[in-house]
Design an enzyme around this catalytic site. Structure first.
Site, mmCIF file in Angstrom:
data_model
loop_
_atom_site.group_PDB
_atom_site.id
_atom_site.type_symbol
_atom_site.label_atom_id
_atom_site.label_comp_id
_atom_site.label_asym_id
_atom_site.label_seq_id
_atom_site.Cartn_x
_atom_site.Cartn_y
_atom_site.Cartn_z
ATOM 1 N N ASP A 11 4.219 22.525 20.141
ATOM 2 C CA ASP A 11 5.505 22.669 19.457
ATOM 3 C C ASP A 11 6.337 23.606 20.322
ATOM 4 O OD1 ASP A 11 7.649 23.394 17.912
ATOM 5 O OD2 ASP A 11 6.487 23.820 16.094
ATOM 6 N N TYR A 234 -0.629 35.059 13.333
ATOM 7 C CA TYR A 234 -0.033 33.749 13.114
ATOM 8 C C TYR A 234 1.167 33.546 14.025
ATOM 9 C CZ TYR A 234 2.335 29.835 11.034
ATOM 10 O OH TYR A 234 2.961 28.635 10.852
ATOM 11 N N LYS A 237 1.411 26.527 14.099
ATOM 12 C CA LYS A 237 0.374 25.681 13.540
ATOM 13 C C LYS A 237 -0.507 25.115 14.641
ATOM 14 C CE LYS A 237 0.686 24.717 9.612
ATOM 15 N NZ LYS A 237 2.143 24.771 9.462
HETATM 16 C C1 F6R Z 1 5.637 25.357 10.722
HETATM 17 C C2 F6R Z 1 5.498 25.206 9.288
HETATM 18 C C3 F6R Z 1 6.591 25.686 8.403
HETATM 19 C C4 F6R Z 1 6.905 27.161 8.569
HETATM 20 C C5 F6R Z 1 7.989 27.587 7.584
HETATM 21 C C6 F6R Z 1 8.427 29.019 7.776
HETATM 22 O O1 F6R Z 1 4.921 24.408 11.428
HETATM 23 O O2 F6R Z 1 4.555 24.710 8.800
HETATM 24 O O3 F6R Z 1 6.282 25.401 7.055
HETATM 25 O O4 F6R Z 1 5.745 27.929 8.412
HETATM 26 O O5 F6R Z 1 9.119 26.750 7.752
HETATM 27 O O6 F6R Z 1 8.832 29.181 9.087
HETATM 28 P P1 F6R Z 1 9.583 30.494 9.631
HETATM 29 O O7 F6R Z 1 8.733 31.665 9.286
HETATM 30 O O8 F6R Z 1 9.679 30.217 11.100
HETATM 31 O O9 F6R Z 1 10.918 30.538 8.957
HETATM 32 MG MG MG Z 2 3.803 21.093 14.076
HETATM 33 MG MG MG Z 3 7.679 24.344 14.594
#
Ligand code: F6R
Ligand code: MG
Ligand code: MG
Length: 371
Positions: A11, A234, A237
């Protein structure tokens, strides 16, 4: 000469939010890989997007873990990251966890599924790509493909499949592995891989004495990188990918995609901290929407021809999976109604986002001892 197929993903930025790979990143990656094809490093390639993950599928002769191929993937992700930063895409460069490439992309952020094998006269191969989930999400479908006679009729009625298969299982917490044979060790195998956040299927091999296939060449492989363990916190993903070979003494194409007719529960939805159904979709719908999901899987089917790709066929772009998608949406709706409660939200130890330490701190001495 053996063929190697490498599927390497990262990603490196998406839009809007964590939704989808921008087409310009796909074009950028294609340009980089076309140069490598021209100078003979790879024989063919195919670039895809699955949710927010950029997927590089390459055919070559350099074997697994080749620093040249991993270097090419790294440079390609760097080029895409540059464009992602210019466009201010979301999470630009997110999976590029190191500044310097050291010969292998393992442990540096990207996910890798690659296998070297002797091409058969006709070599069908499926590339599966999941978004918003973890490598253990492949445990159930890979088990069903290679070990469940209710899924794979060939295990019962094809003399070339009847002896079963050998599974390589990784304990991703203790960094150790074990090989197990099915059907004789089925119950022991299930005892491990049912715990999908810890024990993951890495590879499947033909068993010794397979009438058509060498026992040391994999027939399936899954990416098992765990980003949060790599970075110690973290950072994104570890959405997994897998390669599965099919037919002629292996599960048929239809047996390889049959397990995905059941939208099983996987972890990794919203903030990497929720359980939800995995929904098989066409590439057109390889984007995450509702509650940053639901988790999705796409499947690209190919014939491999001298390390080049004939295809793809977008295998889930088919009404045969409509009922599964409807069921996935019903399950998504049901799970969502739990809001912040388990089992929709993951148990504490598996959450990738948490405020708990801060809350505990704040409550401090308001916690009273009880008799
Ligand atoms: C990323 C994912 C999303 C993020 C969520 C919060 O692959 O699964 O659900 O975890 O959108 O993202 P941030 O913390 O970047 O705003
Ligand atoms: Mg992804
Ligand atoms: Mg992403």
């Amino acid at each position: 000469m053996k063929t190697t197929i490498s599927l390497i993903k990262a990603d490196v930025g998406s839009y809007p939010g964590h939704g989808k790979v921008h087409p310009v990143l796909i074009e950028t990656a294609k340009k980089e890989l076309a140069k490598a094809e021209k100078n003979g490093l790879i024989l063919d390639f195919h670039v895809m997007g699955a949710g927010d993950d950029l997927e590089l599928l390459m055919g070559h002769r350099a074997g697994e873990d080749s620093s040249k191929i991993h270097g090419l993937a790294w440079r390609t992700f760097e080029a895409a990251t540059k464009v992602a930063k210019e466009l201010k895409l979301y999470g630009a460069g997110q999976d590029m966890l190191s500044d310097a490439f050291s010969g292998n992309v393992k442990g540096m952020g990207p996910g890798i599924a690659e296998m070297e094998f002797t091409e058969r006269p006709a070599e069908p191969l499926v590339a599966f790509m999941m978004d918003k989930t973890e490598p253990g999400a492949f445990n159930l479908p890979i088990y069903k493909i290679f070990a469940d006679p209710f899924n794979t009729a060939g295990l019962v009625i094809d003399p070339n499949c009847h002896a079963g298969f050998k599974f390589e299982i990784w304990d991703i917490q203790e960094h150790r592995r074990v090989f197990m044979n099915t059907p004789e060790e089925t119950y022991d195998l299930l005892a491990l891989i049912g715990a999908k956040s810890r024990y993951v299927i890495k590879r499947v091999f033909p068993k010794e004495g397979h009438p058509k296939l060498p026992e040391d060449e994999p027939v399936a492989v899954v990416s098992t990188e765990k980003l949060y363990q790599i970075a110690g916190e973290y950072v994104g993903k570890d959405d997994p990918v897998a390669l599965v070979r099919a037919q002629s003494g292996l599960p048929a194409l239809g047996e390889v995609i049959e397990p995905f007719a059941f939208p099983h529960l996987v972890s990794g939805w919203m903030r990497g901290s929720h359980n939800g159904p995995i929904m098989p979709v066409s590439f057109k719908y390889a984007q995450c929407t509702r509650f940053d999901g639901p988790p999705r899987v796409v499947a690209a089917g190919f014939q491999i021809s001298n390390a080049t790709f004939v295809g793809p066929v977008d295998l889930f772009d088919d009404p045969a999976y409509d009922l599964t998608r409807k069921k996935a949406q019903e399950i998504a709706e049901y799970m969502r109604r739990h809001g912040p409660f388990e089992p929709h939200r993951l148990p504490l130890a598996e959450m990738e986002y948490t405020t708990l330490p801060k809350i505990m701190n704040k409550l401090g001495d308001r916690f009273e001892k009880m008799e």
